[in-house]
Design an enzyme around this catalytic site. Structure first.
Site, PDB file in Angstrom:
ATOM      1  N   TYR A  14      -1.873  -0.824  -1.248  1.00 29.43           N
ATOM      2  CA  TYR A  14      -2.706   0.373  -1.046  1.00 29.43           C
ATOM      3  C   TYR A  14      -2.445   1.512  -2.024  1.00 29.43           C
ATOM      4  O   TYR A  14      -3.145   2.517  -2.012  1.00 29.43           O
ATOM      5  CB  TYR A  14      -2.449   0.931   0.369  1.00 29.43           C
ATOM      6  CG  TYR A  14      -2.704  -0.076   1.440  1.00 29.43           C
ATOM      7  CD1 TYR A  14      -4.005  -0.426   1.792  1.00 29.43           C
ATOM      8  CD2 TYR A  14      -1.652  -0.725   2.095  1.00 29.43           C
ATOM      9  CE1 TYR A  14      -4.252  -1.375   2.760  1.00 29.43           C
ATOM     10  CE2 TYR A  14      -1.896  -1.683   3.071  1.00 29.43           C
ATOM     11  CZ  TYR A  14      -3.196  -1.996   3.399  1.00 29.43           C
ATOM     12  OH  TYR A  14      -3.442  -2.936   4.347  1.00 29.43           O
ATOM     13  N   ASP A  16      -2.573   2.056  -5.369  1.00 30.50           N
ATOM     14  CA  ASP A  16      -3.495   2.450  -6.445  1.00 30.50           C
ATOM     15  C   ASP A  16      -4.650   3.260  -5.844  1.00 30.50           C
ATOM     16  O   ASP A  16      -4.981   4.355  -6.328  1.00 30.50           O
ATOM     17  CB  ASP A  16      -4.047   1.201  -7.159  1.00 30.50           C
ATOM     18  CG  ASP A  16      -2.924   0.259  -7.581  1.00 30.50           C
ATOM     19  OD1 ASP A  16      -2.201   0.602  -8.518  1.00 30.50           O
ATOM     20  OD2 ASP A  16      -2.761  -0.803  -6.939  1.00 30.50           O
ATOM     21  N   ARG A 274       7.674   3.018   0.592  1.00 30.64           N
ATOM     22  CA  ARG A 274       7.628   2.043  -0.503  1.00 30.64           C
ATOM     23  C   ARG A 274       6.678   2.517  -1.604  1.00 30.64           C
ATOM     24  O   ARG A 274       6.047   3.585  -1.473  1.00 30.64           O
ATOM     25  CB  ARG A 274       7.182   0.692   0.046  1.00 30.64           C
ATOM     26  CG  ARG A 274       5.714   0.657   0.396  1.00 30.64           C
ATOM     27  CD  ARG A 274       5.316  -0.667   1.020  1.00 30.64           C
ATOM     28  NE  ARG A 274       3.887  -0.890   0.901  1.00 30.64           N
ATOM     29  CZ  ARG A 274       3.224  -1.837   1.527  1.00 30.64           C
ATOM     30  NH1 ARG A 274       3.855  -2.675   2.326  1.00 30.64           N
ATOM     31  NH2 ARG A 274       1.921  -1.979   1.354  1.00 30.64           N
ATOM     32  N   GLY A 275       6.541   1.710  -2.643  1.00 28.44           N
ATOM     33  CA  GLY A 275       5.522   1.950  -3.672  1.00 28.44           C
ATOM     34  C   GLY A 275       5.607   3.320  -4.298  1.00 28.44           C
ATOM     35  O   GLY A 275       6.657   3.732  -4.794  1.00 28.44           O
ATOM     36  N   GLU A 276       4.511   4.053  -4.232  1.00 20.83           N
ATOM     37  CA  GLU A 276       4.482   5.359  -4.884  1.00 20.83           C
ATOM     38  C   GLU A 276       4.017   6.473  -3.944  1.00 20.83           C
ATOM     39  O   GLU A 276       4.678   7.494  -3.788  1.00 20.83           O
ATOM     40  CB  GLU A 276       3.569   5.291  -6.116  1.00 20.83           C
ATOM     41  CG  GLU A 276       3.494   6.606  -6.844  1.00 20.83           C
ATOM     42  CD  GLU A 276       3.085   6.476  -8.304  1.00 20.83           C
ATOM     43  OE1 GLU A 276       3.433   5.470  -8.957  1.00 20.83           O
ATOM     44  OE2 GLU A 276       2.418   7.409  -8.790  1.00 20.83           O
ATOM     45  N   SER A 278       3.468   6.657  -0.476  1.00 17.59           N
ATOM     46  CA  SER A 278       4.239   6.925   0.757  1.00 17.59           C
ATOM     47  C   SER A 278       5.616   7.478   0.392  1.00 17.59           C
ATOM     48  O   SER A 278       6.191   8.302   1.114  1.00 17.59           O
ATOM     49  CB  SER A 278       4.365   5.658   1.611  1.00 17.59           C
ATOM     50  OG  SER A 278       5.000   4.620   0.892  1.00 17.59           O
TER      51      SER A 278
HETATM   52  O1  TRH Z   1       0.938  -0.030  -0.614  1.00 13.63           O
HETATM   53  P1  TRH Z   1       1.926   0.233  -1.675  1.00 13.63           P
HETATM   54  O2  TRH Z   1       2.987  -0.751  -1.809  1.00 13.63           O
HETATM   55  O3  TRH Z   1       1.159   0.398  -2.998  1.00 13.63           O
HETATM   56  C1  TRH Z   1       1.476   0.189  -4.328  1.00 13.63           C
HETATM   57  C2  TRH Z   1       0.750  -0.966  -4.877  1.00 13.63           C
HETATM   58  O4  TRH Z   1       1.471  -2.138  -4.575  1.00 13.63           O
HETATM   59  C3  TRH Z   1       0.584  -0.822  -6.339  1.00 13.63           C
HETATM   60  O5  TRH Z   1       0.091  -1.973  -6.954  1.00 13.63           O
HETATM   61  C4  TRH Z   1       1.854  -0.361  -6.965  1.00 13.63           C
HETATM   62  O6  TRH Z   1       1.535  -0.108  -8.263  1.00 13.63           O
HETATM   63  C5  TRH Z   1       2.331   0.875  -6.299  1.00 13.63           C
HETATM   64  O7  TRH Z   1       2.557   0.632  -4.921  1.00 13.63           O
HETATM   65  C6  TRH Z   1       3.581   1.437  -6.915  1.00 13.63           C
HETATM   66  O8  TRH Z   1       2.663   1.646  -1.402  1.00 13.63           O
HETATM   67  P2  TRH Z   1       2.181   3.161  -1.499  1.00 13.63           P
HETATM   68  O9  TRH Z   1       2.074   3.580  -2.921  1.00 13.63           O
HETATM   69  O10 TRH Z   1       3.080   3.914  -0.668  1.00 13.63           O
HETATM   70  O11 TRH Z   1       0.736   3.189  -0.878  1.00 13.63           O
HETATM   71  C7  TRH Z   1       0.512   3.113   0.494  1.00 13.63           C
HETATM   72  C8  TRH Z   1      -0.651   4.003   0.884  1.00 13.63           C
HETATM   73  O12 TRH Z   1      -1.056   3.717   2.211  1.00 13.63           O
HETATM   74  C9  TRH Z   1      -0.294   5.473   0.855  1.00 13.63           C
HETATM   75  O13 TRH Z   1      -1.383   6.226   0.367  1.00 13.63           O
HETATM   76  C10 TRH Z   1      -0.070   5.807   2.325  1.00 13.63           C
HETATM   77  C11 TRH Z   1      -1.080   4.921   2.960  1.00 13.63           C
HETATM   78  N1  TRH Z   1      -0.909   4.584   4.388  1.00 13.63           N
HETATM   79  C12 TRH Z   1      -1.904   4.969   5.274  1.00 13.63           C
HETATM   80  O14 TRH Z   1      -2.873   5.631   4.884  1.00 13.63           O
HETATM   81  N2  TRH Z   1      -1.765   4.607   6.579  1.00 13.63           N
HETATM   82  C13 TRH Z   1      -0.728   3.906   7.054  1.00 13.63           C
HETATM   83  O15 TRH Z   1      -0.665   3.610   8.266  1.00 13.63           O
HETATM   84  C14 TRH Z   1       0.296   3.538   6.124  1.00 13.63           C
HETATM   85  C15 TRH Z   1       1.488   2.779   6.612  1.00 13.63           C
HETATM   86  C16 TRH Z   1       0.162   3.878   4.801  1.00 13.63           C
END
Ligand code: TRH
Length: 386
Positions: A14, A16, A274-276, A278
């Site tokens: 999620y 990106d 995780r990721g960026e 969150s």
């Molecule tokens: O989902 P991620 O692991 O996303 C990424 C991608 O893998 C991408 O390809 C990679 O380049 C990047 O990480 C570093 O983790 P992230 O970045 O935290 O994104 C999660 C999103 O989901 C964030 O905007 C928060 C949102 N979210 C919700 O909206 N509701 C929820 O219940 C949860 C748990 C998260």
């Protein structure tokens, strides 16, 4: 009115879409712009932003913001004044040509991934001329000493209001996340867990189920929840249902809209993220956190993790600094976390009960003192326009 085009390719998960959605929402709210978000995975975006429909390849969400499904049938369109390519996603070739044919070439910016590594300081803002077309691409790096972090202007106020409301209701905040039948363990430590599949997870779950104090772990639907249910040999938990094992209460959460996710981070005593995106939200929440970094080839992510921890733990007392670093490395390398969790727990709950919270709070203050990414990116684009 200035016209911005933002292109986003969803690689996986999620993040990106999450980063791009935050950016366009903030731009649309703050500046008099006409914005088009071109995204190749509407379903992913709709999970984060339920107002996005899967039915329409083009939708106007407000007078200033349109969402377009970017698919193979992309047809040439008149390019924006500012073009943002998120995470080097490669613009459609016909769009690139159209950019080159504009009377005034657009300002073309590649929005990079967040990193605390030193080299980003040297690359932030650099220009790269296109080898064949009369176009220049600029590199914009989010970061602690570079382009800033995404942050809404009213975020702190919303957080404070949320705390006020929930503490005045005698701290019933957790009940928002659970079904009415879930036992509310009033003295439990609340931990949110949003991570990738991780061989280290069983060791943490085991430690939490034999903990000196009850632990309530809240896991959004996804990889970590599946792994936890598999470990306990139970059927996948439906959202808002709880599994109880020793001192551990494990509650499954629905995946909520992005605007609601912050409240979970504010509500918990410790957040695994995780990721960026969150990861950034957990830092802004000002609560202790543990980061599961997105794994990269040849373990490049470990350098990124080291650089972040160097900054993040700098102001911590040495024992805490060491424990936080070690917990991050065990967690990110999928190693058994039993021992390091015991050390971390002791420092966090007994030896230095306030240190971690105070540090998290101060770290958030530091981030709030910095100009946020959206403002920096907007100003950067305006400078390049002139
Ligand atoms: O989902 P991620 O692991 O996303 C990424 C991608 O893998 C991408 O390809 C990679 O380049 C990047 O990480 C570093 O983790 P992230 O970045 O935290 O994104 C999660 C999103 O989901 C964030 O905007 C928060 C949102 N979210 C919700 O909206 N509701 C929820 O219940 C949860 C748990 C998260």
């Amino acid at each position: 009115m200035q016209h911005w085009d933002i292109f986003c390719k969803v690689i996986d998960n999620y993040g990106d879409a999450g980063v791009c959605w935050r950016l366009v929402s903030q731009l649309a709210q703050r500046y008099p712009l006409k914005i088009r978000l071109w995204i190749d995975d509407l379903a992913c975006l709709a999970k984060l932003a339920p107002e996005v429909s899967l039915e329409h390849a083009m939708q106007a969400l407000s007078p200033h913001l349109e969402v377009h499904h970017w698919d193979a049938s992309f047809t040439p369109t008149y390019p924006g004044d500012i073009v943002i390519e998120a995470f080097a996603c490669d613009l459609p070739p016909c769009y690139l040509l159209a950019m080159a044919h504009r009377k005034i070439a657009p300002v073309w910016i590649n929005l990079e991934y967040l990193s605390a590594e030193d080299w980003v300081n040297h690359c932030h803002g650099l220009a790269s001329p296109h080898p064949e077309l009369p176009l220049t691409k600029y590199f914009f790096f989010p970061g602690y000493t570079t382009g800033g972090l995404l942050r809404e202007t009213d975020l702190r106020e919303r957080q404070q209001n949320w705390y006020q409301q929930h503490t005045s209701l005698n701290n019933t905040s957790s009940s928002n996340w659970f079904s009415p039948t879930t036992p509310i363990v009033s003295d439990a430590i609340k931990i949110s867990l949003f991570s990738y599949d991780n061989p280290a997870l069983p060791s943490l779950l085991t430690a939490w189920s034999k903990s000196p104090a009850p632990i309530h772990c809240l896991i959004p639907t996804g990889q970590a929840l599946d792994q936890a249910c598999f470990f306990f040999g139970i059927a996948p938990l439906s959202p808002k249902h709880t599994h109880h094992h020793g001192t551990l209460y494990l509650t499954a959460l629905p995946f909520v809209a992005q605007t609601h996710y912050d409240a979970l981070l504010w509500d918990c005593d410790l957040n695994f993220v995780r990721g960026e995106d969150s990861f950034v939200r957990a830092q802004l929440a000002g609560q202790p956190m543990v980061w599961h970094i997105y794994p990269q080839q040849e373990k490049a992510h470990l350098n990124k993790l080291t650089a972040f921890l160097q900054h993040y733990t700098q102001a911590m007392p040495p024992a805490l600094q060491q424990a936080v670093k070690q917990l991050h490395f065990c967690w990110n390398q999928g190693q058994d976390c039993t021992e390091i969790w015991a050390i971390y727990w002791d420092l966090w709950q007994k030896s230095m009960p306030l240190a971690l919270r105070q540090h998290a709070h101060q770290w958030a203050n530091q981030l709030y003192a910095q100009t946020d990414l959206t403002s920096q990116l907007y100003n950067f684009a305006q400078e390049k326009c002139t």
